[in-house]
Write an enzyme that holds these catalytic residues in place. Structure first.
Site, PDB file in Angstrom:
ATOM      1  N   HIS A  14       0.854  -1.195   0.000  1.00 12.31           N
ATOM      2  CA  HIS A  14       0.000   0.000   0.000  1.00 12.31           C
ATOM      3  C   HIS A  14       0.884   1.236   0.000  1.00 12.31           C
ATOM      4  CE1 HIS A  14      -3.754   2.094   1.968  1.00 12.31           C
ATOM      5  NE2 HIS A  14      -3.072   2.948   1.194  1.00 12.31           N
ATOM      6  N   GLU A 197     -11.010   3.792   6.383  1.00  8.66           N
ATOM      7  CA  GLU A 197      -9.892   4.669   6.778  1.00  8.66           C
ATOM      8  C   GLU A 197     -10.515   5.813   7.578  1.00  8.66           C
ATOM      9  OE1 GLU A 197      -7.932   6.643   3.513  1.00  8.66           O
ATOM     10  OE2 GLU A 197      -6.250   7.349   4.738  1.00  8.66           O
ATOM     11  N   ASP A 276       1.865   7.036   2.060  1.00  9.85           N
ATOM     12  CA  ASP A 276       2.462   8.190   1.363  1.00  9.85           C
ATOM     13  C   ASP A 276       3.694   8.621   2.163  1.00  9.85           C
ATOM     14  OD1 ASP A 276       0.219   8.880  -0.673  1.00  9.85           O
ATOM     15  OD2 ASP A 276      -0.829   8.639   1.233  1.00  9.85           O
TER      16      ASP A 276
HETATM   17  N1  ADE Z   1      -4.364   8.634  -1.920  1.00  9.99           N
HETATM   18  C1  ADE Z   1      -3.150   8.788  -1.408  1.00  9.99           C
HETATM   19  N2  ADE Z   1      -3.142   8.484  -0.100  1.00  9.99           N
HETATM   20  C2  ADE Z   1      -4.406   8.116   0.226  1.00  9.99           C
HETATM   21  C3  ADE Z   1      -5.054   7.685   1.411  1.00  9.99           C
HETATM   22  N3  ADE Z   1      -4.404   7.571   2.576  1.00  9.99           N
HETATM   23  N4  ADE Z   1      -6.359   7.419   1.361  1.00  9.99           N
HETATM   24  C4  ADE Z   1      -7.030   7.544   0.226  1.00  9.99           C
HETATM   25  N5  ADE Z   1      -6.479   7.925  -0.927  1.00  9.99           N
HETATM   26  C5  ADE Z   1      -5.177   8.209  -0.939  1.00  9.99           C
HETATM   27 ZN    ZN Z   2      -3.654   4.794   0.548  1.00 11.76          ZN
END
Ligand code: ADE
Ligand code: ZN
Length: 336
Positions: A14, A197, A276
């Site tokens: 991820h 999330e 990220d």
């Molecule tokens: N795009 C990049 N990071 C993300 C995240 N944490 N949740 C959803 N979309 C994303």
């Molecule tokens: Zn993500």
């Protein structure tokens, strides 16, 4: 720094490719492509990387993608991330990308795939890193744009590991994209979706029932729903958990409150990932360090999550076998 974590062979499932663009590269590509950004110095970029929530983050993330304008730029970005993978002993990585952010600016979709693919070719040759791309639908742009993107993606399925669903979650459950996902399923293409999330456990149910996902990205809100916990225990659908991301986006106030250990103790199929790393200041090693330091996750849990990630990956059977073996050898040398 824990030598065990540093040296452990790892797998990442991820990670959004533009989320690996470090501030230095952002400024350098902005200069090269003559893009005017609202910040000029490294300090200004770093202080802009403070987010209230997922929506604020996604806005800034998309703004940052403006500096990427060619396959060469994607190649440079991908090689920089894969070089970091090599430093962190990541054997295999599956990266999210999307075309919509670029096609909406009049840039060709092919540049995204060509650049990332060339980066993976170099990493396979130079560093024996395997992996590939998972293109996503940008859910908050709606079903029509996703349908257009699917027309493009379906012509390139042999280049992808799976199809994903990302970006702003609340208000955009997987059910909105049900018809597209049924076509994806008909082609035998695996599906993964961000769910649970910021969104509730209902979003996870929707990813399971309406998209028939092979993996859930995040899935931390599953703990709010006992029926869902039982279902995830029984089916062992993998969850790609991203602890430092959840702290940066204020899903939890502090790492000590993160539920990753609880998920492991419940017997869920948990993997650990960075999401990220440039924006959240933590690659995979740092995510592992953080949960060891603050969440009661021990080295055995980290090994278990890595075996889970190998099994949950879209690598072929032979590569999976080979990665389990590499990890077993490491374990034999490091665990008494
Ligand atoms: N795009 C990049 N990071 C993300 C995240 N944490 N949740 C959803 N979309 C994303
Ligand atoms: Zn993500």
């Amino acid at each position: 720094m824990s030598e065990f974590i540093k040296n452990m062979p790892k797998v990442e499932l991820h990670m959004h490719i533009e989320g690996s663009m470090m501030p230095e590269m952002l400024l350098q590509l902005a200069e090269k492509n003559q893009v005017k950004l609202p910040y000029q110095t490294l300090e200004e970029v770093k202080s802009a990387y403070e987010f209230k929530d997922l929506t604020e983050f996604v806005d800034l993330y998309i703004q940052g993608t403006e500096v990427i304008q060619s396959a060469d730029d994607f190649y440079e970005l991908t090689v920089a991330y894969l070089n970091k993978c090599q430093e962190q002993n990541i054997m295999h990585t599956e990266v999210f990308c999307d075309i919509r952010t670029y096609t909406d600016r009049g840039l060709p979709a092919e540049m995204v795939l060509d650049g990332i693919e060339s980066g993976f070719k170099k990493a396979a040759k130079d560093w024996q890193i395997s992996g590939g791309m998972i293109p996503t639908f940008i859910r908050h742009l709606g079903v029509e744009k996703a349908a257009e993107d699917w027309l493009f993606y379906q012509q390139h399925t042999q280049r992808f590991l799976a199809i994903g669903l990302a970006a702003i979650e609340v208000g955009y459950p997987a059910s909105l994209f049900k018809e597209i996902f049924s076509e994806v399923n008909e082609l035998g293409m695996p599906i993964v979706a961000h769910a649970g999330e910021e969104g509730s456990a209902e979003y996870i149910w929707s990813a399971i029932k309406d998209a028939k996902v092979s993996r859930i990205d995040h899935g931390i809100r599953s703990l709010d729903d006992p029926e869902l916990i039982a279902y995830l225990q029984q089916t062992q659908i993998p969850l790609t958990v991203c602890p430092c991301s959840n702290i940066s986006l204020h899903v939890f106030d502090h790492m000590q409150q993160h539920v990753i250990k609880k998920m492991l103790d419940l017997g869920l199929n948990v993997t650990i990932n960075s999401d990220d790393p440039a924006h959240f200041g933590a690659y995979l090693t740092e995510n592992m360090m953080a949960v060891k330091q603050h969440c009661g996750v021990n080295d055995d849990d980290l090994l278990r999550m890595t075996h889970n990630a190998i099994d949950a990956s879209f690598a072929g059977a032979e590569r999976k076998h080979n990665m389990h073996h590499i990890l077993d050898q490491f374990e034999a040398q490091h665990v008494q």
